[in-house]
Design a protein around this motif. Structure first.
Motif, mmCIF file in Angstrom:
data_model
loop_
_atom_site.group_PDB
_atom_site.id
_atom_site.type_symbol
_atom_site.label_atom_id
_atom_site.label_comp_id
_atom_site.label_asym_id
_atom_site.label_seq_id
_atom_site.Cartn_x
_atom_site.Cartn_y
_atom_site.Cartn_z
ATOM 1 N N ARG A 1 8.697 2.474 -0.881
ATOM 2 C CA ARG A 1 9.822 1.537 -0.893
ATOM 3 C C ARG A 1 9.568 0.328 -0.006
ATOM 4 O O ARG A 1 10.026 -0.776 -0.290
ATOM 5 C CB ARG A 1 11.091 2.262 -0.435
ATOM 6 N N GLU A 2 8.809 0.521 1.054
ATOM 7 C CA GLU A 2 8.537 -0.561 1.998
ATOM 8 C C GLU A 2 7.226 -1.286 1.699
ATOM 9 O O GLU A 2 6.845 -2.181 2.451
ATOM 10 C CB GLU A 2 8.519 -0.015 3.428
ATOM 11 N N PHE A 3 6.524 -0.881 0.630
ATOM 12 C CA PHE A 3 5.253 -1.492 0.210
ATOM 13 C C PHE A 3 4.420 -1.905 1.435
ATOM 14 O O PHE A 3 3.937 -3.035 1.537
ATOM 15 C CB PHE A 3 5.480 -2.658 -0.763
ATOM 16 N N THR A 4 4.246 -0.950 2.339
ATOM 17 C CA THR A 4 3.639 -1.218 3.639
ATOM 18 C C THR A 4 2.219 -1.749 3.527
ATOM 19 O O THR A 4 1.849 -2.744 4.177
ATOM 20 C CB THR A 4 3.657 0.060 4.493
ATOM 21 N N GLU A 5 1.384 -1.073 2.719
ATOM 22 C CA GLU A 5 -0.004 -1.521 2.594
ATOM 23 C C GLU A 5 -0.075 -2.932 2.038
ATOM 24 O O GLU A 5 -0.901 -3.749 2.481
ATOM 25 C CB GLU A 5 -0.781 -0.564 1.685
ATOM 26 N N LEU A 6 0.788 -3.244 1.085
ATOM 27 C CA LEU A 6 0.777 -4.575 0.489
ATOM 28 C C LEU A 6 1.206 -5.629 1.504
ATOM 29 O O LEU A 6 0.615 -6.713 1.583
ATOM 30 C CB LEU A 6 1.686 -4.610 -0.742
ATOM 31 N N ARG A 7 2.209 -5.337 2.303
ATOM 32 C CA ARG A 7 2.643 -6.291 3.326
ATOM 33 C C ARG A 7 1.526 -6.530 4.339
ATOM 34 O O ARG A 7 1.307 -7.660 4.788
ATOM 35 C CB ARG A 7 3.915 -5.796 4.000
ATOM 36 N N GLU A 8 0.803 -5.478 4.682
ATOM 37 C CA GLU A 8 -0.323 -5.639 5.601
ATOM 38 C C GLU A 8 -1.419 -6.498 4.961
ATOM 39 O O GLU A 8 -2.026 -7.352 5.630
ATOM 40 C CB GLU A 8 -0.876 -4.267 5.984
ATOM 41 N N SER A 9 -1.647 -6.306 3.662
ATOM 42 C CA SER A 9 -2.666 -7.098 2.956
ATOM 43 C C SER A 9 -2.287 -8.568 2.922
ATOM 44 O O SER A 9 -3.128 -9.451 3.148
ATOM 45 C CB SER A 9 -2.849 -6.569 1.530
ATOM 46 N N PHE A 10 -1.018 -8.851 2.648
ATOM 47 C CA PHE A 10 -0.570 -10.247 2.627
ATOM 48 C C PHE A 10 -0.683 -10.878 4.015
ATOM 49 O O PHE A 10 -1.076 -12.045 4.149
ATOM 50 C CB PHE A 10 0.877 -10.340 2.134
#
Length: 382
Positions: A64-73
């Protein structure tokens, strides 16, 4: 069968038209600012592998928090950002919609400088936010003084600044953003200032991003997309960088699990290959600059562009030109600006096809040559 007028629409939606651009299966599609260059094959294989792996757990909800994607961005953007500064959604339009859902609404206003991205007033309408369009100068630029004066006059709740601007391609100096932000600090509150950098990667090398202005400006938001420079339009991934309090606010309005496991997997794979994915940006800049140069040589009036498209004037009959190009398998964009049209910078072959066809059909679409009246062949490619 009923029709739209038979339905109990909200009063403010009656008579509205949905966003849309002509869609047609043509050899040369240069109308919606897509990236004409395909994804590198090795990157495509990695994307497919990661999406395939996501299938194995598709019985469960995605992060739900798309954590890995936020870290990638955050890694991709730099500027000292981390995951807490990042938000993402299904395209930058949904990001902007989240902003309006959180900070707009009935009794609140959204200001931007027109002409600009046509979705802004539609998003305002869809969220019950009043739209305020302030005209740009004759060359579509905005001065810091004029921008600040408009903000002080209208005192909007939200301000959208398109940088570079769509549909004109006009660059936006950081001085304008700084002036708008300062002017938006009112005696009884402050506005949310959004810089829409959907086309930022196409700006000339060394062009500073509004990301550098984020420190110390908690109400400044910078929106981006993967649709353009990343050639990821079909994946629908947009994102923004802002103060962590802003991302907390957007959590209040997003739908649960709004980014699918497949979207997250594909975007993470693309970001892992960001240098390769952006390898075609330089060639797109070359074709954009070629369009400006050769449209001018044909007698048209191209505007300065820092994007992957060019707006040009001097078109006697835009609709006739649109139809004549379409008949030749070339699709560009009619815009709501008299005597002007917009064309995306495609591949070298696509750009050549467009310029050659335009030289043949002329500004009235009837084969009269360029605006000067003499038929001519478009100059060759780079």
């Amino acid at each position: 069968m009923t029709n739209l007028s038979d339905l109990p629409l909200r009063d403010d939606l009656v008579g509205q038209q949905p966003y849309g651009a002509p869609q047609a299966a043509v050899p040369v599609a240069l109308n919606v600012n897509e990236n004409s260059h395909g994804i590198p094959e090795d990157v495509a294989h990695d994307i497919v592998a990661r999406v395939a792996a996501a299938v194995l757990s598709v019985n469960r909800y995605p992060d739900r928090e798309f954590t890995e994607l936020r870290e990638s961005f955050a890694r991709y953007l730099g500027h000292g950002l981390d995951a807490a500064n990042i938000w993402a959604a299904n395209g930058s339009n949904e990001v902007l919609q989240h902003i309006l859902q959180a900070f707009g609404g009935p009794g609140r206003t959204l200001l931007s400088f027109t002409p600009t991205y046509s979705m802004y007033p539609l998003l305002a309408s869809g969220t019950g936010t009043e739209w305020i369009g302030v005209p740009r100068g004759a060359d579509y630029t905005i001065s810091p003084e004029d921008a600040a004066a408009a903000v002080r006059e209208h005192q909007p709740n939200i301000i959208f600044l398109c940088s570079p601007n769509n549909p004109t391609g006009t660059p936006l100096p950081l001085a304008v953003i700084e002036a708008v932000y300062e002017a938006s600090q009112y005696d009884d509150g402050a506005a949310i200032v959004v810089v829409d950098e959907a086309y930022a990667e196409f700006s000339p090398e060394g062009t500073p991003s509004a990301l550098g202005l984020l420190p110390g400006r908690p109400r400044l938001l910078v929106s981006r997309t993967m649709s353009k420079a990343f050639a990821f339009a079909g994946a629908r991934v947009g994102y923004l960088a802002a103060d962590p309090a802003v991302t907390d606010a957007l959590r209040l309005v997003r739908l649960p699990y709004h980014l699918s496991a497949f979207t997250q997997a594909a975007a993470n794979a693309a970001l892992a290959h960001s240098a390769e994915m952006l390898g075609m940006v330089g060639e797109i800049r070359v074709q954009r600059d070629r369009l400006v140069r050769e449209l001018g040589a044909l007698g048209y009036e191209p505007y300065e562009s820092a994007s992957n498209f060019v707006l040009f004037g001097g078109v006697a009959d835009p609709h006739a030109v649109f139809e004549a190009l379409l008949a030749r398998g070339i699709l560009i964009r009619e815009v709501s600006l008299p005597g002007q049209m917009r064309v995306t910078a495609g591949t070298e072959a696509e750009t050549t096809a467009f310029l050659t066809a335009l030289a043949e059909i002329g500004p009235d679409g009837r084969g009269s040559g360029g605006p000067g009246g003499a038929a001519s062949q478009a100059p060759g490619g780079e």
